[in-house]
Design a protein around this motif. Structure first.
Motif, PDB file in Angstrom:
ATOM      1  N   MET A   1       8.258  16.008   5.957  1.00  0.00           N
ATOM      2  CA  MET A   1       7.071  15.198   6.170  1.00  0.00           C
ATOM      3  C   MET A   1       6.090  15.443   5.041  1.00  0.00           C
ATOM      4  SD  MET A   1       6.211  15.529  10.142  1.00  0.00           S
ATOM      5  CE  MET A   1       6.447  14.012  10.962  1.00  0.00           C
ATOM      6  N   TRP A   2       5.343  14.448   4.782  1.00  0.00           N
ATOM      7  CA  TRP A   2       4.333  14.527   3.736  1.00  0.00           C
ATOM      8  C   TRP A   2       2.967  14.615   4.400  1.00  0.00           C
ATOM      9  CZ3 TRP A   2       5.754  14.592  -1.344  1.00  0.00           C
ATOM     10  CH2 TRP A   2       7.062  14.273  -1.614  1.00  0.00           C
ATOM     11  N   PHE A   3       2.164  15.571   3.904  1.00  0.00           N
ATOM     12  CA  PHE A   3       0.811  15.738   4.417  1.00  0.00           C
ATOM     13  C   PHE A   3      -0.172  15.438   3.305  1.00  0.00           C
ATOM     14  CE2 PHE A   3       3.415  18.471   7.067  1.00  0.00           C
ATOM     15  CZ  PHE A   3       2.980  18.131   8.338  1.00  0.00           C
ATOM     16  N   ASN A   4      -1.243  14.727   3.665  1.00  0.00           N
ATOM     17  CA  ASN A   4      -2.269  14.486   2.661  1.00  0.00           C
ATOM     18  C   ASN A   4      -3.319  15.588   2.751  1.00  0.00           C
ATOM     19  OD1 ASN A   4      -3.755  13.814   4.902  1.00  0.00           O
ATOM     20  ND2 ASN A   4      -3.743  11.600   4.510  1.00  0.00           N
ATOM     21  N   SER A   5      -4.409  15.497   2.000  1.00  0.00           N
ATOM     22  CA  SER A   5      -5.405  16.569   1.923  1.00  0.00           C
ATOM     23  C   SER A   5      -6.107  16.826   3.253  1.00  0.00           C
ATOM     24  CB  SER A   5      -6.436  16.253   0.843  1.00  0.00           C
ATOM     25  OG  SER A   5      -7.082  15.031   1.153  1.00  0.00           O
ATOM     26  N   SER A   6      -6.141  15.861   4.128  1.00  0.00           N
ATOM     27  CA  SER A   6      -6.811  16.057   5.418  1.00  0.00           C
ATOM     28  C   SER A   6      -5.865  16.622   6.466  1.00  0.00           C
ATOM     29  CB  SER A   6      -7.415  14.743   5.909  1.00  0.00           C
ATOM     30  OG  SER A   6      -6.385  13.825   6.180  1.00  0.00           O
ATOM     31  N   GLY A   7      -4.599  16.870   6.085  1.00  0.00           N
ATOM     32  CA  GLY A   7      -3.642  17.422   7.025  1.00  0.00           C
ATOM     33  C   GLY A   7      -2.911  16.376   7.834  1.00  0.00           C
ATOM     34  N   ARG A   8      -3.151  15.146   7.567  1.00  0.00           N
ATOM     35  CA  ARG A   8      -2.473  14.077   8.289  1.00  0.00           C
ATOM     36  C   ARG A   8      -1.131  13.772   7.630  1.00  0.00           C
ATOM     37  NH1 ARG A   8      -6.852   9.446   9.263  1.00  0.00           N
ATOM     38  NH2 ARG A   8      -6.687   9.658  11.502  1.00  0.00           N
ATOM     39  N   VAL A   9      -0.247  13.238   8.435  1.00  0.00           N
ATOM     40  CA  VAL A   9       1.066  12.862   7.916  1.00  0.00           C
ATOM     41  C   VAL A   9       0.918  11.567   7.121  1.00  0.00           C
ATOM     42  CG1 VAL A   9       3.408  12.165   8.544  1.00  0.00           C
ATOM     43  CG2 VAL A   9       2.231  13.949   9.854  1.00  0.00           C
ATOM     44  N   SER A  10       1.456  11.592   5.919  1.00  0.00           N
ATOM     45  CA  SER A  10       1.360  10.421   5.054  1.00  0.00           C
ATOM     46  C   SER A  10       2.543   9.490   5.295  1.00  0.00           C
ATOM     47  CB  SER A  10       1.347  10.865   3.593  1.00  0.00           C
ATOM     48  OG  SER A  10       1.423   9.757   2.753  1.00  0.00           O
ATOM     49  N   LYS A  11       2.309   8.209   5.185  1.00  0.00           N
ATOM     50  CA  LYS A  11       3.368   7.217   5.333  1.00  0.00           C
ATOM     51  C   LYS A  11       3.985   6.862   3.980  1.00  0.00           C
ATOM     52  CE  LYS A  11       1.591   5.068   9.492  1.00  0.00           C
ATOM     53  NZ  LYS A  11       1.237   3.826  10.137  1.00  0.00           N
ATOM     54  N   GLN A  12       3.610   7.600   2.963  1.00  0.00           N
ATOM     55  CA  GLN A  12       4.090   7.283   1.624  1.00  0.00           C
ATOM     56  C   GLN A  12       5.612   7.394   1.544  1.00  0.00           C
ATOM     57  OE1 GLN A  12       2.510   9.750  -1.437  1.00  0.00           O
ATOM     58  NE2 GLN A  12       3.311   8.501  -3.082  1.00  0.00           N
ATOM     59  N   ARG A  13       6.162   8.433   2.138  1.00  0.00           N
ATOM     60  CA  ARG A  13       7.616   8.600   2.091  1.00  0.00           C
ATOM     61  C   ARG A  13       8.300   7.429   2.809  1.00  0.00           C
ATOM     62  NH1 ARG A  13      11.178  13.821   2.382  1.00  0.00           N
ATOM     63  NH2 ARG A  13      13.158  12.886   2.932  1.00  0.00           N
ATOM     64  N   HIS A  14       7.757   7.033   3.930  1.00  0.00           N
ATOM     65  CA  HIS A  14       8.309   5.893   4.662  1.00  0.00           C
ATOM     66  C   HIS A  14       8.258   4.628   3.798  1.00  0.00           C
ATOM     67  CE1 HIS A  14       9.335   3.250   7.954  1.00  0.00           C
ATOM     68  NE2 HIS A  14       8.241   2.541   7.720  1.00  0.00           N
ATOM     69  N   ASN A  15       7.161   4.410   3.127  1.00  0.00           N
ATOM     70  CA  ASN A  15       7.031   3.233   2.269  1.00  0.00           C
ATOM     71  C   ASN A  15       8.045   3.251   1.134  1.00  0.00           C
ATOM     72  OD1 ASN A  15       4.980   2.173   3.783  1.00  0.00           O
ATOM     73  ND2 ASN A  15       3.344   2.979   2.502  1.00  0.00           N
ATOM     74  N   VAL A  16       8.318   4.436   0.595  1.00  0.00           N
ATOM     75  CA  VAL A  16       9.299   4.544  -0.483  1.00  0.00           C
ATOM     76  C   VAL A  16      10.674   4.158   0.032  1.00  0.00           C
ATOM     77  CG1 VAL A  16      10.477   6.163  -2.023  1.00  0.00           C
ATOM     78  CG2 VAL A  16       7.999   6.268  -1.771  1.00  0.00           C
ATOM     79  N   ARG A  17      11.005   4.633   1.236  1.00  0.00           N
ATOM     80  CA  ARG A  17      12.311   4.288   1.807  1.00  0.00           C
ATOM     81  C   ARG A  17      12.417   2.783   2.055  1.00  0.00           C
ATOM     82  NH1 ARG A  17      13.438   8.910   6.379  1.00  0.00           N
ATOM     83  NH2 ARG A  17      13.811  10.616   4.933  1.00  0.00           N
ATOM     84  N   VAL A  18      11.358   2.203   2.573  1.00  0.00           N
ATOM     85  CA  VAL A  18      11.369   0.765   2.839  1.00  0.00           C
ATOM     86  C   VAL A  18      11.500  -0.012   1.539  1.00  0.00           C
ATOM     87  CG1 VAL A  18      10.008  -1.182   3.701  1.00  0.00           C
ATOM     88  CG2 VAL A  18      10.114   0.945   5.006  1.00  0.00           C
ATOM     89  N   ARG A  19      10.761   0.404   0.536  1.00  0.00           N
ATOM     90  CA  ARG A  19      10.849  -0.280  -0.757  1.00  0.00           C
ATOM     91  C   ARG A  19      12.251  -0.158  -1.342  1.00  0.00           C
ATOM     92  NH1 ARG A  19       5.344   2.143  -2.924  1.00  0.00           N
ATOM     93  NH2 ARG A  19       3.901   0.792  -1.794  1.00  0.00           N
ATOM     94  N   ARG A  20      12.831   1.033  -1.228  1.00  0.00           N
ATOM     95  CA  ARG A  20      14.178   1.244  -1.743  1.00  0.00           C
ATOM     96  C   ARG A  20      15.185   0.376  -0.980  1.00  0.00           C
ATOM     97  NH1 ARG A  20      15.480   7.198  -1.638  1.00  0.00           N
ATOM     98  NH2 ARG A  20      13.775   7.223  -3.130  1.00  0.00           N
ATOM     99  N   LEU A  21      15.023   0.302   0.327  1.00  0.00           N
ATOM    100  CA  LEU A  21      15.902  -0.527   1.146  1.00  0.00           C
ATOM    101  C   LEU A  21      15.738  -2.006   0.792  1.00  0.00           C
ATOM    102  CD1 LEU A  21      17.935  -0.702   3.441  1.00  0.00           C
ATOM    103  CD2 LEU A  21      16.027  -0.766   5.041  1.00  0.00           C
ATOM    104  N   ASP A  22      14.499  -2.434   0.611  1.00  0.00           N
ATOM    105  CA  ASP A  22      14.253  -3.823   0.214  1.00  0.00           C
ATOM    106  C   ASP A  22      14.907  -4.122  -1.137  1.00  0.00           C
ATOM    107  OD1 ASP A  22      12.834  -4.408   2.484  1.00  0.00           O
ATOM    108  OD2 ASP A  22      10.857  -4.147   1.558  1.00  0.00           O
TER     109      ASP A  22
END
Length: 87
Positions: free
Chosen positions: A1-22
């Motif tokens: 999982m990816w965490f941003n500076s506020s400690g929240r889970v980032s959706k960036q990894r998910h977006n990369v997978r979606v972009r790669r799949l697209d």
């Protein structure tokens, strides 16, 4: 999982997978189009070869007809010249 500076889970990894799949889907779809174009190209090539062969046969037949026509015309001219000479 990816965490941003506020400690929240980032959706960036998910977006990369979606972009790669697209991207993969687009590539596969493009490959299908390319295959379709190649098949159409092959069919047109074969059709073109058939037309070229038919054209060559017709050209040979036209040459024979032209030669026959020239021969008949020469015979006709000889007959007319013989008739005129007899008069």
């Amino acid at each position: 999982m990816w965490f941003n500076s506020s400690g929240r889970v980032s959706k960036q990894r998910h977006n990369v997978r979606v972009r790669r799949l697209d991207r993969l889907r687009r590539l596969r779809k493009g490959a299908g189009i390319k295959t379709d174009i190649q098949m159409k190209n092959l069919k047109l090539y074969v059709e073109n070869q058939i037309i070229i062969e038919a054209n060559e046969r017709l050209r040979a037949k036209a040459l024979l007809l032209h030669q026959e026509n020239q021969t008949l015309l020469a015979q006709l001219q000889n007959k007319f010249s013989n008739i005129q000479n007899q008069l």
